[in-house]
Design a protein around this motif. Structure first.
Motif, PDB file in Angstrom:
ATOM      1  N   ASN A  10      17.360 122.252  78.741  1.00  0.00           N
ATOM      2  CA  ASN A  10      17.521 122.121  77.288  1.00  0.00           C
ATOM      3  C   ASN A  10      18.889 121.489  77.024  1.00  0.00           C
ATOM      4  O   ASN A  10      19.896 122.190  76.926  1.00  0.00           O
ATOM      5  CB  ASN A  10      17.426 123.482  76.608  1.00  0.00           C
ATOM      6  CG  ASN A  10      17.658 123.392  75.106  1.00  0.00           C
ATOM      7  OD1 ASN A  10      17.771 122.300  74.541  1.00  0.00           O
ATOM      8  ND2 ASN A  10      17.740 124.540  74.448  1.00  0.00           N
ATOM      9  N   PRO A  11      18.944 120.149  76.917  1.00  0.00           N
ATOM     10  CA  PRO A  11      20.241 119.468  76.859  1.00  0.00           C
ATOM     11  C   PRO A  11      20.876 119.410  75.473  1.00  0.00           C
ATOM     12  O   PRO A  11      21.808 118.628  75.267  1.00  0.00           O
ATOM     13  CB  PRO A  11      19.897 118.058  77.356  1.00  0.00           C
ATOM     14  CG  PRO A  11      18.475 117.860  76.981  1.00  0.00           C
ATOM     15  CD  PRO A  11      17.820 119.215  77.064  1.00  0.00           C
ATOM     16  N   SER A  12      20.438 120.234  74.549  1.00  0.00           N
ATOM     17  CA  SER A  12      20.950 120.135  73.176  1.00  0.00           C
ATOM     18  C   SER A  12      22.462 120.337  73.106  1.00  0.00           C
ATOM     19  O   SER A  12      23.163 119.617  72.377  1.00  0.00           O
ATOM     20  CB  SER A  12      20.235 121.146  72.266  1.00  0.00           C
ATOM     21  OG  SER A  12      20.393 122.467  72.752  1.00  0.00           O
ATOM     22  N   ARG A  13      22.988 121.305  73.860  1.00  0.00           N
ATOM     23  CA  ARG A  13      24.441 121.541  73.836  1.00  0.00           C
ATOM     24  C   ARG A  13      25.202 120.406  74.520  1.00  0.00           C
ATOM     25  O   ARG A  13      26.311 120.046  74.100  1.00  0.00           O
ATOM     26  CB  ARG A  13      24.772 122.877  74.501  1.00  0.00           C
ATOM     27  CG  ARG A  13      24.410 124.084  73.651  1.00  0.00           C
ATOM     28  CD  ARG A  13      24.846 125.388  74.294  1.00  0.00           C
ATOM     29  NE  ARG A  13      26.299 125.490  74.419  1.00  0.00           N
ATOM     30  CZ  ARG A  13      26.920 126.509  75.007  1.00  0.00           C
ATOM     31  NH1 ARG A  13      26.203 127.502  75.540  1.00  0.00           N
ATOM     32  NH2 ARG A  13      28.231 126.544  75.090  1.00  0.00           N
ATOM     33  N   LEU A  14      24.627 119.847  75.571  1.00  0.00           N
ATOM     34  CA  LEU A  14      25.229 118.695  76.226  1.00  0.00           C
ATOM     35  C   LEU A  14      25.356 117.529  75.254  1.00  0.00           C
ATOM     36  O   LEU A  14      26.390 116.855  75.180  1.00  0.00           O
ATOM     37  CB  LEU A  14      24.375 118.263  77.417  1.00  0.00           C
ATOM     38  CG  LEU A  14      24.571 118.966  78.754  1.00  0.00           C
ATOM     39  CD1 LEU A  14      23.571 118.417  79.758  1.00  0.00           C
ATOM     40  CD2 LEU A  14      25.981 118.776  79.258  1.00  0.00           C
ATOM     41  N   GLY A  42      28.044 118.254  72.575  1.00  0.00           N
ATOM     42  CA  GLY A  42      29.395 118.120  73.104  1.00  0.00           C
ATOM     43  C   GLY A  42      29.784 116.669  73.323  1.00  0.00           C
ATOM     44  O   GLY A  42      30.914 116.260  73.012  1.00  0.00           O
ATOM     45  N   ALA A  43      28.852 115.866  73.837  1.00  0.00           N
ATOM     46  CA  ALA A  43      29.153 114.456  74.094  1.00  0.00           C
ATOM     47  C   ALA A  43      29.308 113.681  72.787  1.00  0.00           C
ATOM     48  O   ALA A  43      30.153 112.785  72.690  1.00  0.00           O
ATOM     49  CB  ALA A  43      28.054 113.840  74.946  1.00  0.00           C
ATOM     50  N   ARG A  44      28.512 114.023  71.791  1.00  0.00           N
ATOM     51  CA  ARG A  44      28.657 113.354  70.488  1.00  0.00           C
ATOM     52  C   ARG A  44      30.033 113.646  69.890  1.00  0.00           C
ATOM     53  O   ARG A  44      30.631 112.778  69.238  1.00  0.00           O
ATOM     54  CB  ARG A  44      27.559 113.807  69.532  1.00  0.00           C
ATOM     55  CG  ARG A  44      26.196 113.189  69.800  1.00  0.00           C
ATOM     56  CD  ARG A  44      25.239 113.421  68.628  1.00  0.00           C
ATOM     57  NE  ARG A  44      23.904 112.929  68.920  1.00  0.00           N
ATOM     58  CZ  ARG A  44      23.528 111.652  68.789  1.00  0.00           C
ATOM     59  NH1 ARG A  44      24.415 110.750  68.386  1.00  0.00           N
ATOM     60  NH2 ARG A  44      22.296 111.280  69.071  1.00  0.00           N
ATOM     61  N   ALA A  45      30.534 114.872  70.110  1.00  0.00           N
ATOM     62  CA  ALA A  45      31.855 115.226  69.579  1.00  0.00           C
ATOM     63  C   ALA A  45      32.948 114.391  70.228  1.00  0.00           C
ATOM     64  O   ALA A  45      33.954 114.070  69.587  1.00  0.00           O
ATOM     65  CB  ALA A  45      32.118 116.709  69.806  1.00  0.00           C
ATOM     66  N   VAL A  46      32.761 114.024  71.492  1.00  0.00           N
ATOM     67  CA  VAL A  46      33.767 113.246  72.206  1.00  0.00           C
ATOM     68  C   VAL A  46      33.613 111.748  71.936  1.00  0.00           C
ATOM     69  O   VAL A  46      34.590 111.040  71.673  1.00  0.00           O
ATOM     70  CB  VAL A  46      33.691 113.520  73.727  1.00  0.00           C
ATOM     71  CG1 VAL A  46      34.618 112.576  74.499  1.00  0.00           C
ATOM     72  CG2 VAL A  46      34.044 114.967  74.013  1.00  0.00           C
ATOM     73  N   TYR A  47      32.368 111.264  71.980  1.00  0.00           N
ATOM     74  CA  TYR A  47      32.139 109.818  71.959  1.00  0.00           C
ATOM     75  C   TYR A  47      31.706 109.269  70.600  1.00  0.00           C
ATOM     76  O   TYR A  47      31.670 108.047  70.416  1.00  0.00           O
ATOM     77  CB  TYR A  47      31.106 109.435  73.027  1.00  0.00           C
ATOM     78  CG  TYR A  47      31.610 109.677  74.419  1.00  0.00           C
ATOM     79  CD1 TYR A  47      32.422 108.755  75.061  1.00  0.00           C
ATOM     80  CD2 TYR A  47      31.305 110.854  75.105  1.00  0.00           C
ATOM     81  CE1 TYR A  47      32.894 108.974  76.347  1.00  0.00           C
ATOM     82  CE2 TYR A  47      31.774 111.087  76.391  1.00  0.00           C
ATOM     83  CZ  TYR A  47      32.571 110.143  77.003  1.00  0.00           C
ATOM     84  OH  TYR A  47      33.050 110.372  78.274  1.00  0.00           O
ATOM     85  N   GLY A  48      31.364 110.161  69.664  1.00  0.00           N
ATOM     86  CA  GLY A  48      31.059 109.731  68.306  1.00  0.00           C
ATOM     87  C   GLY A  48      29.930 108.724  68.224  1.00  0.00           C
ATOM     88  O   GLY A  48      28.874 108.890  68.845  1.00  0.00           O
ATOM     89  N   GLU A  49      30.167 107.648  67.461  1.00  0.00           N
ATOM     90  CA  GLU A  49      29.115 106.663  67.198  1.00  0.00           C
ATOM     91  C   GLU A  49      28.688 105.906  68.450  1.00  0.00           C
ATOM     92  O   GLU A  49      27.612 105.305  68.475  1.00  0.00           O
ATOM     93  CB  GLU A  49      29.595 105.667  66.138  1.00  0.00           C
ATOM     94  CG  GLU A  49      29.809 106.293  64.761  1.00  0.00           C
ATOM     95  CD  GLU A  49      30.290 105.285  63.741  1.00  0.00           C
ATOM     96  OE1 GLU A  49      30.447 104.097  64.120  1.00  0.00           O
ATOM     97  OE2 GLU A  49      30.504 105.673  62.583  1.00  0.00           O
TER      98      GLU A  49
END
Length: 316
Positions: A105-109, A112-119
């Protein structure tokens, strides 16, 4: 799309360049030959087509791949595993016991990656395909995986970069797959006669004390070579470990100083950039060298992890 043949290393190991972030020689997938074809790391999903192309060049069909081994579940190392499985139906995935559920279930992954890499997330990592639980197998300290009569992999719990990180010893080569725990191998400056190594301190489980302990453990194994996630093989493990251990306290100190002076995240990045620019100039690397494009990205992510670590420590 630029094509690149798999790189032949020794002991029946090949390296497929995933062209992660669009950079040649950034992130790779290792192919371990033997009775059971084994891949170490997949890179992100945009690299999967490169892996399939590389396997074809090695006369390996995707159906022949039996093992996919992941040092840790950060998306630049493992994000493509679910997508690759669609083409490798006979493969089983091996991962640290703490990372297993996040691949199912990669939802947290993803969060977390969206928070770092954004758009930039979609371009860098999409799609993230969940891995069926029956395909996932956890490995913990001391576990083994037999590949062939000559090759057995032994797994070691090696936190510091992430809590769910495995270091992997290959018996045939006496080599270590160190993922990100022992840092990044910057080979891009080989045209200046330099290969250098830096720690990677990305959020959100970076722990310098644990990283130092894991590197000491690697050193005690006396490996003949180190296989880096970023990127390629070093036959000078001692030199690689020494450099990462030397730079690690510098990274932490500069981050502490920047935050104490109220300079924030930008201040950490600026200080790290100044330290590295000074070092590379001393080594004869010109300011316009292409390595700085990669270093800029790495420094941004490292600064986030350093700030996160210092903030957590101040609250403890």
């Amino acid at each position: 799309m630029k094509k690149k043949a798999p790189i032949e290393l020794e002991n029946d190991i090949f390296l497929i360049d995933g062209f992660d972030l669009g950079f040649e020689g950034r992130t790779g997938t290792y192919v371990l030959m033997g009775e059971k074809i084994t891949l170490v790391e997949t890179g992100p999903s945009p690299s999967v087509s490169r892996i399939l192309e590389g396997l074809h060049a090695l006369d390996i069909t995707p159906e022949q791949v039996e093992h996919i081994v992941l040092t840790h579940i950060h998306l630049d190392h493992a994000g493509g595993a679910g997508l690759l499985l669609r083409d490798c139906p006979n493969a089983e995935v091996f991962v640290h016991e703490k990372g297993k559920r996040h691949l199912a279930n990669p939802s947290r992954l993803i969060k977390g990656a969206r928070a770092v890499y954004g758009e930039a997330f979609n371009q860098l990592f999409d799609p993230i395909v969940p891995i069926p639980e029956e395909k996932l197998h956890s490995k913990t300290d001391g576990d083994i995986l037999k590949i062939s009569e000559k090759r057995t992999l032994t797994f070691y719990d090696t936190p510091g970069h992430a809590n769910h990180h495995l270091g992997i010893h290959d018996s045939w080569s006496n080599g270590l797959f160190t993922g990100d725990t022992a840092g990044i191998r910057y080979h891009q400056t080989e045209d200046c006669g330099l290969t250098f190594y830096l720690p990677t301190t990305s959020p959100n489980q970076f722990d310098p004390e644990a990283m130092q302990q894991s590197i000491r453990r690697f050193r005690e194994m006396n490996p003949a070579c180190v296989f880096f996630g970023h990127f390629g093989e070093s036959k000078e493990p001692g030199q690689a470990f020494d450099q990462v251990m030397e730079w690690l306290p510098v990274f932490v100190s500069e981050a502490n100083n920047a935050l104490e002076m109220g300079e924030g995240l930008d201040g950490i990045q600026k200080r790290l950039h100044e330290q590295l620019t000074s070092y590379l100039r001393e080594q004869g690397v010109p300011d316009e060298h292409s390595v700085y494009e990669i270093l800029k990205l790495d420094i941004e992510v490292c600064a986030m992890g350093l700030a996160d670590y210092i903030e957590k420590k101040s609250r403890a």
